[in-house]
Design a protein around this motif. Structure first.
Motif, mmCIF file in Angstrom:
data_model
loop_
_atom_site.group_PDB
_atom_site.id
_atom_site.type_symbol
_atom_site.label_atom_id
_atom_site.label_comp_id
_atom_site.label_asym_id
_atom_site.label_seq_id
_atom_site.Cartn_x
_atom_site.Cartn_y
_atom_site.Cartn_z
ATOM 1 N N ASN A 168 0.823 -1.173 -0.076
ATOM 2 C CA ASN A 168 0.040 -0.067 0.078
ATOM 3 C C ASN A 168 0.708 1.372 0.058
ATOM 4 O OD1 ASN A 168 -2.601 -1.080 0.202
ATOM 5 N ND2 ASN A 168 -2.618 -1.729 2.235
ATOM 6 N N MET A 169 2.294 1.213 -0.272
ATOM 7 C CA MET A 169 2.990 2.367 -0.373
ATOM 8 C C MET A 169 3.418 2.558 -1.574
ATOM 9 S SD MET A 169 6.817 3.012 1.383
ATOM 10 C CE MET A 169 6.199 2.934 3.172
ATOM 11 N N ARG A 170 3.342 3.854 -2.055
ATOM 12 C CA ARG A 170 3.859 4.304 -3.462
ATOM 13 C C ARG A 170 4.990 5.293 -2.956
ATOM 14 N NH1 ARG A 170 -1.196 4.359 -7.301
ATOM 15 N NH2 ARG A 170 -1.507 2.237 -7.607
ATOM 16 N N THR A 171 6.069 5.263 -3.752
ATOM 17 C CA THR A 171 7.082 6.513 -3.770
ATOM 18 C C THR A 171 7.674 6.943 -5.029
ATOM 19 O OG1 THR A 171 8.987 5.132 -3.883
ATOM 20 C CG2 THR A 171 7.971 5.097 -1.660
ATOM 21 N N ILE A 172 8.134 8.392 -4.872
ATOM 22 C CA ILE A 172 8.536 9.029 -6.159
ATOM 23 C C ILE A 172 9.705 9.512 -5.635
ATOM 24 C CG2 ILE A 172 8.265 10.723 -7.652
ATOM 25 C CD1 ILE A 172 5.208 10.969 -7.249
ATOM 26 N N GLU A 173 11.032 9.383 -6.297
ATOM 27 C CA GLU A 173 12.094 9.894 -5.879
ATOM 28 C C GLU A 173 12.481 10.734 -6.919
ATOM 29 O OE1 GLU A 173 15.599 7.373 -4.917
ATOM 30 O OE2 GLU A 173 14.114 5.911 -3.781
ATOM 31 N N LEU A 174 12.987 11.838 -6.748
ATOM 32 C CA LEU A 174 13.619 12.829 -7.694
ATOM 33 C C LEU A 174 14.872 13.086 -7.621
ATOM 34 C CD1 LEU A 174 10.403 14.082 -7.151
ATOM 35 C CD2 LEU A 174 11.165 16.045 -8.470
ATOM 36 N N ASN A 175 15.561 13.203 -8.791
ATOM 37 C CA ASN A 175 16.951 13.424 -8.847
ATOM 38 C C ASN A 175 17.276 14.465 -9.884
ATOM 39 O OD1 ASN A 175 17.804 11.266 -7.036
ATOM 40 N ND2 ASN A 175 17.885 9.695 -8.784
ATOM 41 N N THR A 176 17.413 15.601 -9.405
ATOM 42 C CA THR A 176 17.332 16.815 -10.350
ATOM 43 C C THR A 176 18.613 17.553 -10.322
ATOM 44 O OG1 THR A 176 14.778 17.217 -10.035
ATOM 45 C CG2 THR A 176 16.192 19.311 -10.851
ATOM 46 N N THR A 177 19.283 17.582 -11.694
ATOM 47 C CA THR A 177 20.489 18.328 -11.662
ATOM 48 C C THR A 177 20.290 19.399 -12.685
ATOM 49 O OG1 THR A 177 21.899 16.146 -11.710
ATOM 50 C CG2 THR A 177 22.755 18.225 -12.868
ATOM 51 N N LEU A 178 20.580 20.809 -12.112
ATOM 52 C CA LEU A 178 20.570 21.936 -12.888
ATOM 53 C C LEU A 178 22.173 22.225 -13.185
ATOM 54 C CD1 LEU A 178 18.404 23.821 -10.427
ATOM 55 C CD2 LEU A 178 17.769 22.609 -12.421
ATOM 56 N N THR A 179 22.014 22.581 -14.460
ATOM 57 C CA THR A 179 23.369 23.102 -15.004
ATOM 58 C C THR A 179 23.350 24.594 -15.481
ATOM 59 O OG1 THR A 179 23.895 20.970 -15.606
ATOM 60 C CG2 THR A 179 25.392 22.542 -16.653
ATOM 61 N N ALA A 180 24.200 25.579 -14.951
ATOM 62 C CA ALA A 180 24.122 26.810 -15.693
ATOM 63 C C ALA A 180 24.636 26.612 -17.046
ATOM 64 C CB ALA A 180 24.958 27.474 -14.733
ATOM 65 N N LEU A 181 24.222 27.540 -17.948
ATOM 66 C CA LEU A 181 24.433 27.598 -19.382
ATOM 67 C C LEU A 181 25.514 28.417 -19.673
ATOM 68 C CD1 LEU A 181 20.851 26.550 -20.760
ATOM 69 C CD2 LEU A 181 22.922 25.040 -20.640
ATOM 70 N N LYS A 182 25.139 29.549 -20.364
ATOM 71 C CA LYS A 182 26.272 30.428 -20.823
ATOM 72 C C LYS A 182 26.590 31.514 -19.781
ATOM 73 C CE LYS A 182 25.288 29.800 -25.717
ATOM 74 N NZ LYS A 182 24.968 30.336 -27.014
ATOM 75 N N LYS A 183 25.972 31.726 -18.572
ATOM 76 C CA LYS A 183 26.227 32.618 -17.784
ATOM 77 C C LYS A 183 25.993 32.045 -16.215
ATOM 78 C CE LYS A 183 21.723 35.085 -18.561
ATOM 79 N NZ LYS A 183 21.243 36.245 -18.908
ATOM 80 N N ASN A 184 26.582 32.785 -15.527
ATOM 81 C CA ASN A 184 26.366 32.613 -14.065
ATOM 82 C C ASN A 184 24.895 32.614 -13.647
ATOM 83 O OD1 ASN A 184 29.073 32.343 -13.887
ATOM 84 N ND2 ASN A 184 29.402 34.191 -12.823
ATOM 85 N N VAL A 185 24.442 31.886 -12.736
ATOM 86 C CA VAL A 185 23.133 32.012 -12.068
ATOM 87 C C VAL A 185 22.958 31.958 -10.734
ATOM 88 C CG1 VAL A 185 20.795 30.611 -12.133
ATOM 89 C CG2 VAL A 185 22.369 30.291 -14.254
#
Length: 347
Positions: A168-185
């Motif tokens: 009766n258990m459901r799970t969601i894992e998020l592995n989110t990688t953010l990459t700055a492109l042409k300028k600093n963020v």
């Protein structure tokens, strides 16, 4: 004789075709035309990754328990009687932030006036990188771009959604990688972030506030005093904070216990030790916003702490979270700690 055999064969085929073949395990089906990807378990939709034009970011919506009960708010796409109609940007489960290079990605929606749109950023779905399914788990890997109002991307987001189901258990894992492109963020300290869920009305905290609600026909009505008879939610953090006291405090996890109809539910968000700002601050509101925000430390600590995170061009940062939806009972602290401990060992 041959005629009898043919008749028997026809009857046999008809009997076989009359039975439904129940699909077991996970399946993921992409529908580019409708701009959604359905994630199903045993033939029943668990959630959908959606990115329609009227949303300013992709989200998982709706999310259902093992009993098939929606634990997320229905409005604005599928309003249910008695729901709040505030915050049109609160849809399903999402990941974004309130101040990225001065742009507000969190609050953007179709309700923003055109003359103010230049203050808001948009996250656009780009492509599906990978889909994997098995009996008890599945993977959806996608790429998105965080864009300025002009449409120029400043961040590339790669997110792996890992879905699982056991009893009766459901799970969601998020592995989110953010990459700055042409300028600093820069991610300037802001209370609006980072991972959020907007919960069903029954999982909110009881409240005497006046608010706007929808009736059975979807009509919006101003209600002066709320009916709390079916409202059952209560937050509890890993540090023992409860109810509205959870907001603005740190914790490794927060467990929301409640009930929809006869179904007892626990909805848990778990932070990962490798995340920036661990243990995260909680932007958990009684009206149904359940969010983890490691970057809004000044806003959450009443000025005692501050984090202005910067990501140089070409560099990346990864955030990991686990969402648990337990049906049929409320999870104890020990049970959540056990799940969190296992999650903490994942890379």
């Amino acid at each position: 004789m041959n005629k009898q055999i043919n008749i028997l064969m026809f009857i046999g085929i008809a009997l076989i075709s009359s039975f439904k073949v129940e699909k077991k395990g996970f399946s993921i089906v992409e529908n580019k035309k409708e701009k959604k990807i359905d994630i199903s378990i045993d033939g029943q939709i668990f959630t959908s990754y959606i990115y329609p034009d009227q949303l300013m970011k992709p989200v998982l919506y709706p999310i259902r328990s093992a009993e098939g009960t929606p634990i997320t708010r229905g409005w604005p796409f599928n309003p249910r009687p008695g729901e709040r109609v505030d915050h049109p940007h609160h849809v399903g489960l999402w990941f974004n932030y309130g101040d990225v290079n001065g742009l507000d990605f969190w609050n953007n929606s179709t309700a923003i006036p055109s003359d103010k749109k230049d203050q808001y950023g948009t996250i656009k779905h780009a492509k599906v990188n990978k889909i994997q399914t098995a009996d008890d788990h599945a993977l959806l890997d996608v790429t998105k771009y965080w864009q300025e109002p002009s449409g120029i991307p400043i961040l590339q987001e790669n997110t792996q959604y890992i879905f699982s189901s056991a009893n009766n258990m459901r799970t969601i894992e998020l592995n989110t990688t953010l990459t700055a492109l042409k300028k600093n963020v820069s991610f300037t300290d802001n209370k609006e972030g980072l991972l959020g869920i907007r919960l069903a009305r029954e999982l909110e905290h009881p409240s005497e506030e006046s608010a706007k609600f929808t009736d059975a026909s979807g009509n919006i009505t101003e209600v002066a005093q709320l009916d709390n008879s079916q409202v059952t939610g209560k937050y509890r953090s890993s540090e023992g904070k409860e109810g509205d006291d959870v907001w603005g405090t740190r914790g490794k996890w927060v467990n929301l216990n409640g009930q929809i109809g006869q179904e007892a539910l626990s909805i848990v968000i778990i932070d990962h030790p490798k995340n920036i700002g661990y243990p995260t601050y909680w932007h958990a509101r009684g009206y149904g916003l359940f969010a983890a925000n490691p970057l809004g430390q000044k806003a959450m600590s009443d000025g005692k702490e501050e984090l202005n995170f910067s990501l140089p061009a070409g560099k990346s940062v990864t955030f990991r979270y686990k969402i648990v939806i337990q049906s049929g009972k409320h999870l104890s602290d020990n049970e959540v700690n056990s799940i969190a401990q296992i999650f903490s060992t994942t890379i």
